[in-house]
Design a protein around this motif. Structure first.
Motif, PDB file in Angstrom:
ATOM      1  N   GLU A  87      48.337  46.546  34.150  1.00 47.14           N
ATOM      2  CA  GLU A  87      47.774  47.891  34.058  1.00 47.14           C
ATOM      3  C   GLU A  87      46.339  47.874  34.575  1.00 47.14           C
ATOM      4  OE1 GLU A  87      46.883  51.311  30.649  1.00 47.14           O
ATOM      5  OE2 GLU A  87      47.961  49.457  30.141  1.00 47.14           O
ATOM      6  N   THR A  88      46.031  48.805  35.491  1.00 42.14           N
ATOM      7  CA  THR A  88      44.682  48.931  36.040  1.00 42.14           C
ATOM      8  C   THR A  88      44.004  50.138  35.395  1.00 42.14           C
ATOM      9  OG1 THR A  88      45.331  50.354  37.886  1.00 42.14           O
ATOM     10  CG2 THR A  88      45.558  47.974  38.207  1.00 42.14           C
ATOM     11  N   ALA A  89      42.864  50.532  35.928  1.00 45.93           N
ATOM     12  CA  ALA A  89      42.133  51.656  35.336  1.00 45.93           C
ATOM     13  C   ALA A  89      42.965  52.932  35.340  1.00 45.93           C
ATOM     14  CB  ALA A  89      40.824  51.884  36.092  1.00 45.93           C
ATOM     15  N   ARG A  90      43.727  53.161  36.426  1.00 45.01           N
ATOM     16  CA  ARG A  90      44.495  54.401  36.519  1.00 45.01           C
ATOM     17  C   ARG A  90      45.977  54.181  36.802  1.00 45.01           C
ATOM     18  NH1 ARG A  90      41.700  57.988  40.967  1.00 45.01           N
ATOM     19  NH2 ARG A  90      41.876  56.005  42.089  1.00 45.01           N
ATOM     20  N   GLY A  91      46.347  52.958  37.208  1.00 46.59           N
ATOM     21  CA  GLY A  91      47.721  52.764  37.633  1.00 46.59           C
ATOM     22  C   GLY A  91      48.286  51.421  37.239  1.00 46.59           C
ATOM     23  N   ASN A 120      45.703  37.483  53.478  1.00 39.87           N
ATOM     24  CA  ASN A 120      44.646  38.438  53.799  1.00 39.87           C
ATOM     25  C   ASN A 120      44.376  39.436  52.674  1.00 39.87           C
ATOM     26  OD1 ASN A 120      43.695  37.664  56.281  1.00 39.87           O
ATOM     27  ND2 ASN A 120      45.190  38.849  57.439  1.00 39.87           N
ATOM     28  N   HIS A 121      45.189  39.417  51.642  1.00 38.95           N
ATOM     29  CA  HIS A 121      45.055  40.389  50.557  1.00 38.95           C
ATOM     30  C   HIS A 121      44.845  39.688  49.218  1.00 38.95           C
ATOM     31  CE1 HIS A 121      47.497  43.689  52.843  1.00 38.95           C
ATOM     32  NE2 HIS A 121      46.246  43.617  53.238  1.00 38.95           N
ATOM     33  N   PHE A 122      44.217  40.396  48.301  1.00 36.02           N
ATOM     34  CA  PHE A 122      44.122  39.923  46.924  1.00 36.02           C
ATOM     35  C   PHE A 122      44.121  41.142  46.007  1.00 36.02           C
ATOM     36  CE2 PHE A 122      39.721  40.960  47.746  1.00 36.02           C
ATOM     37  CZ  PHE A 122      39.218  41.364  46.521  1.00 36.02           C
ATOM     38  N   VAL A 123      44.406  40.911  44.734  1.00 34.67           N
ATOM     39  CA  VAL A 123      44.268  41.957  43.721  1.00 34.67           C
ATOM     40  C   VAL A 123      43.475  41.383  42.551  1.00 34.67           C
ATOM     41  CG1 VAL A 123      46.354  43.258  44.311  1.00 34.67           C
ATOM     42  CG2 VAL A 123      46.493  41.360  42.678  1.00 34.67           C
ATOM     43  N   ILE A 124      42.817  42.242  41.822  1.00 37.55           N
ATOM     44  CA  ILE A 124      42.076  41.801  40.640  1.00 37.55           C
ATOM     45  C   ILE A 124      43.068  41.349  39.571  1.00 37.55           C
ATOM     46  CG2 ILE A 124      40.463  42.512  38.837  1.00 37.55           C
ATOM     47  CD1 ILE A 124      39.226  42.248  41.610  1.00 37.55           C
ATOM     48  N   GLY A 125      42.803  40.200  38.988  1.00 36.63           N
ATOM     49  CA  GLY A 125      43.756  39.575  38.081  1.00 36.63           C
ATOM     50  C   GLY A 125      43.687  40.084  36.658  1.00 36.63           C
ATOM     51  N   PRO A 126      44.756  39.841  35.883  1.00 38.77           N
ATOM     52  CA  PRO A 126      44.799  40.281  34.486  1.00 38.77           C
ATOM     53  C   PRO A 126      43.702  39.611  33.659  1.00 38.77           C
ATOM     54  CG  PRO A 126      46.588  38.751  34.951  1.00 38.77           C
ATOM     55  CD  PRO A 126      45.964  39.098  36.270  1.00 38.77           C
ATOM     56  N   GLY A 127      43.143  40.381  32.733  1.00 32.97           N
ATOM     57  CA  GLY A 127      42.062  39.881  31.892  1.00 32.97           C
ATOM     58  C   GLY A 127      40.690  40.192  32.449  1.00 32.97           C
ATOM     59  N   SER A 128      40.623  40.651  33.716  1.00 32.71           N
ATOM     60  CA  SER A 128      39.337  41.005  34.316  1.00 32.71           C
ATOM     61  C   SER A 128      38.771  42.260  33.656  1.00 32.71           C
ATOM     62  CB  SER A 128      39.497  41.260  35.819  1.00 32.71           C
ATOM     63  OG  SER A 128      39.841  40.083  36.506  1.00 32.71           O
ATOM     64  N   VAL A 129      37.448  42.301  33.563  1.00 28.49           N
ATOM     65  CA  VAL A 129      36.758  43.474  33.011  1.00 28.49           C
ATOM     66  C   VAL A 129      35.729  43.923  34.040  1.00 28.49           C
ATOM     67  CG1 VAL A 129      35.401  44.431  31.120  1.00 28.49           C
ATOM     68  CG2 VAL A 129      37.037  42.581  30.666  1.00 28.49           C
ATOM     69  N   ARG A 130      35.904  45.126  34.563  1.00 32.27           N
ATOM     70  CA  ARG A 130      34.979  45.646  35.578  1.00 32.27           C
ATOM     71  C   ARG A 130      33.656  46.072  34.935  1.00 32.27           C
ATOM     72  NH1 ARG A 130      38.850  49.715  38.659  1.00 32.27           N
ATOM     73  NH2 ARG A 130      37.472  51.147  37.564  1.00 32.27           N
ATOM     74  N   PRO A 131      32.592  46.216  35.761  1.00 34.53           N
ATOM     75  CA  PRO A 131      31.307  46.664  35.220  1.00 34.53           C
ATOM     76  C   PRO A 131      31.375  48.018  34.523  1.00 34.53           C
ATOM     77  CG  PRO A 131      30.988  45.723  37.391  1.00 34.53           C
ATOM     78  CD  PRO A 131      32.469  45.797  37.174  1.00 34.53           C
ATOM     79  N   ASP A 132      32.344  48.890  34.947  1.00 34.19           N
ATOM     80  CA  ASP A 132      32.462  50.204  34.294  1.00 34.19           C
ATOM     81  C   ASP A 132      33.286  50.159  33.015  1.00 34.19           C
ATOM     82  OD1 ASP A 132      35.041  49.858  35.218  1.00 34.19           O
ATOM     83  OD2 ASP A 132      35.039  51.587  36.568  1.00 34.19           O
ATOM     84  N   GLY A 133      33.710  48.944  32.611  1.00 33.76           N
ATOM     85  CA  GLY A 133      34.446  48.789  31.359  1.00 33.76           C
ATOM     86  C   GLY A 133      35.953  48.780  31.502  1.00 33.76           C
ATOM     87  N   ALA A 134      36.478  49.101  32.696  1.00 36.77           N
ATOM     88  CA  ALA A 134      37.927  49.089  32.904  1.00 36.77           C
ATOM     89  C   ALA A 134      38.465  47.666  32.777  1.00 36.77           C
ATOM     90  CB  ALA A 134      38.271  49.669  34.268  1.00 36.77           C
ATOM     91  N   VAL A 135      39.585  47.531  32.066  1.00 37.13           N
ATOM     92  CA  VAL A 135      40.181  46.214  31.808  1.00 37.13           C
ATOM     93  C   VAL A 135      41.559  46.145  32.468  1.00 37.13           C
ATOM     94  CG1 VAL A 135      40.913  44.577  30.035  1.00 37.13           C
ATOM     95  CG2 VAL A 135      38.992  46.124  29.588  1.00 37.13           C
ATOM     96  N   TYR A 136      41.853  45.011  33.102  1.00 38.19           N
ATOM     97  CA  TYR A 136      43.160  44.784  33.709  1.00 38.19           C
ATOM     98  C   TYR A 136      44.021  44.028  32.687  1.00 38.19           C
ATOM     99  CZ  TYR A 136      41.184  46.279  38.154  1.00 38.19           C
ATOM    100  OH  TYR A 136      40.600  47.017  39.136  1.00 38.19           O
ATOM    101  N   VAL A 137      45.081  44.683  32.234  1.00 37.68           N
ATOM    102  CA  VAL A 137      45.884  44.144  31.130  1.00 37.68           C
ATOM    103  C   VAL A 137      47.315  43.892  31.592  1.00 37.68           C
ATOM    104  CG1 VAL A 137      46.709  44.553  28.791  1.00 37.68           C
ATOM    105  CG2 VAL A 137      44.472  45.444  29.490  1.00 37.68           C
ATOM    106  N   ALA A 138      47.825  42.692  31.327  1.00 36.36           N
ATOM    107  CA  ALA A 138      49.225  42.396  31.632  1.00 36.36           C
ATOM    108  C   ALA A 138      50.105  43.264  30.751  1.00 36.36           C
ATOM    109  CB  ALA A 138      49.510  40.921  31.408  1.00 36.36           C
ATOM    110  N   GLN A 139      50.887  44.150  31.376  1.00 40.50           N
ATOM    111  CA  GLN A 139      51.717  45.085  30.620  1.00 40.50           C
ATOM    112  C   GLN A 139      53.141  44.572  30.453  1.00 40.50           C
ATOM    113  OE1 GLN A 139      53.547  48.729  32.331  1.00 40.50           O
ATOM    114  NE2 GLN A 139      51.947  49.825  31.203  1.00 40.50           N
TER     115      GLN A 139
END
Length: 352
Positions: A87-91, A120-139
């Motif tokens: 789960e990302t900030a919006r999707g 050539n591509h990457f995605v932000i991994g689970p457990g990451s916390v962005r500076p705006d507080g959004a958290v990437y959570v394994a759903q």
């Protein structure tokens, strides 16, 4: 991060204003060796970051920018069920084992999907916390399930467009067409010139950006890229690199000395007014401009009254820091130009 590294993935330390900028140069070459995980963690620690990326070697990620009923129905109808979703900030990021060529990105009203795959591509991994507080959570699933992902399959026949891998970025939703590459690359080097302190680093970053985001990148020569990077670094050194509110502009020490020595009790307000003029017109020193006190006061961009701005304008004229370019005509204001730093008056005695 350690579990992902143990499974053989490339971990990319990320940071920057939104937490998504790779903090390692040349992260996307197929020959790039993996950074040791402790090195990744130390780079993030030094940068004050809690975000990392997973390079998508042998992976395909369906990046749903928004998760809503329309997107859920579209995914269910077209792709298999992912066994690992974040789960990302919006999707959602839906992970698959790389298999089919990936389709073009989908931008259709409520359905906004990017497809990412390969080194050539990457995605932000689970457990990451962005500076705006959004958290990437394994759903769905756990890290171990990344070793047994479902193969990516597109149920819509590969219609001709599926063979094209379309890189995604915040600069554009598709590849930059040939006729617009120069302008897009200028925007990129301007935005990055403050992050990279030397020509080689900026040139490497710009070359990488061209390869990922531009049509026919092989036709944009190293000389073209280096010239744009040289220009951006030179403008930065001159204080003329405009990057919105991150921009800087120069104020001459001589101007400061002249105002302080000769403007008397309104020196502070004169300095504010002169700074305002430099901010808005200093990047085009030969271009004339009006100084309409009433309009400036109403704009709220300069915290001075109309009468004070008028007094300061007259003082700056007297001190020789601005000069009349053309007297105004009927219902038109006088036009001024800023005096170049090299032509400042040399007098230092206070004005009577």
């Amino acid at each position: 991060m350690r579990a992902l590294f143990a499974l053989g993935f490339h971990i990319i330390p990320c940071g920057g204003e939104n937490g998504k900028k790779p903090m390692r140069q040349v992260w996307n070459k197929s020959t790039t060796k993996r950074l040791p995980i402790d090195t990744c963690i130390e780079i993030m620690r030094r940068g004050g970051s809690s975000c990392y990326g997973i390079r998508l070697d042998n992976l395909t990620v369906v990046d749903c920018d928004r998760w809503n009923p329309q997107t859920a129905d579209f995914i269910a109808d077209r792709f298999p069920t992912s066994t690992f979703a974040v789960e990302t900030a919006r999707g959602l990021h839906l992970y698959f084992a790389a298999n089919d060529p990936i389709p073009k990105n989908i931008k259709n009203g409520p359905v906004q999907i990017d497809f990412k795959s390969g080194h050539n591509h990457f995605v932000i991994g689970p457990g990451s916390v962005r500076p705006d507080g959004a958290v990437y959570v394994a759903q769905t699933g756990d890290i171990a399930s990344l070793s047994r992902l479902v193969d990516f399959r597109d149920k819509i026949p590969a219609q001709q467009e599926a063979a094209v891998v379309v890189p995604t970025s915040r600069f554009t939703a598709d590849l930059v067409p040939v006729g617009k590459r120069d302008r897009a690359l200028f925007r990129f080097v301007i935005s990055e010139a403050r992050e990279y302190g030397d020509l080689e680093s900026l040139r490497d970053a710009a070359t990488r950006w061209v390869k990922i985001h531009c049509e026919d990148p092989e036709t944009m020569t190293a000389t073209e890229i280096a010239a744009k990077c040289n220009w951006a670094l030179r403008k930065r050194q001159e204080g003329k690199l405009y990057t919105g509110q991150q921009s800087e502009f120069r104020i001459s020490r001589a101007a400061n000395a002249i105002i302080n020595a000769q403007a008397g009790s309104i020196a502070g307000n004169c300095m504010l007014t002169y700074t305002y003029l430099l901010q808005h017109h200093g990047h085009r020193p030969n271009a004339p401009f009006g100084i309409v006190a009433e309009a400036i006061a109403k704009s709220g961009n300069l915290a001075l009254s109309k009468s004070t701005i008028d007094r300061c304008k007259q003082m700056l004229k007297t001190l020789g820091l601005v000069k009349i370019f053309r007297k105004g005509r009927f219902k038109q204001p006088d036009l001024y130009v800023l005096t170049p730093f090299s032509r400042f008056p040399t007098q230092t005695s206070p004005i009577d």
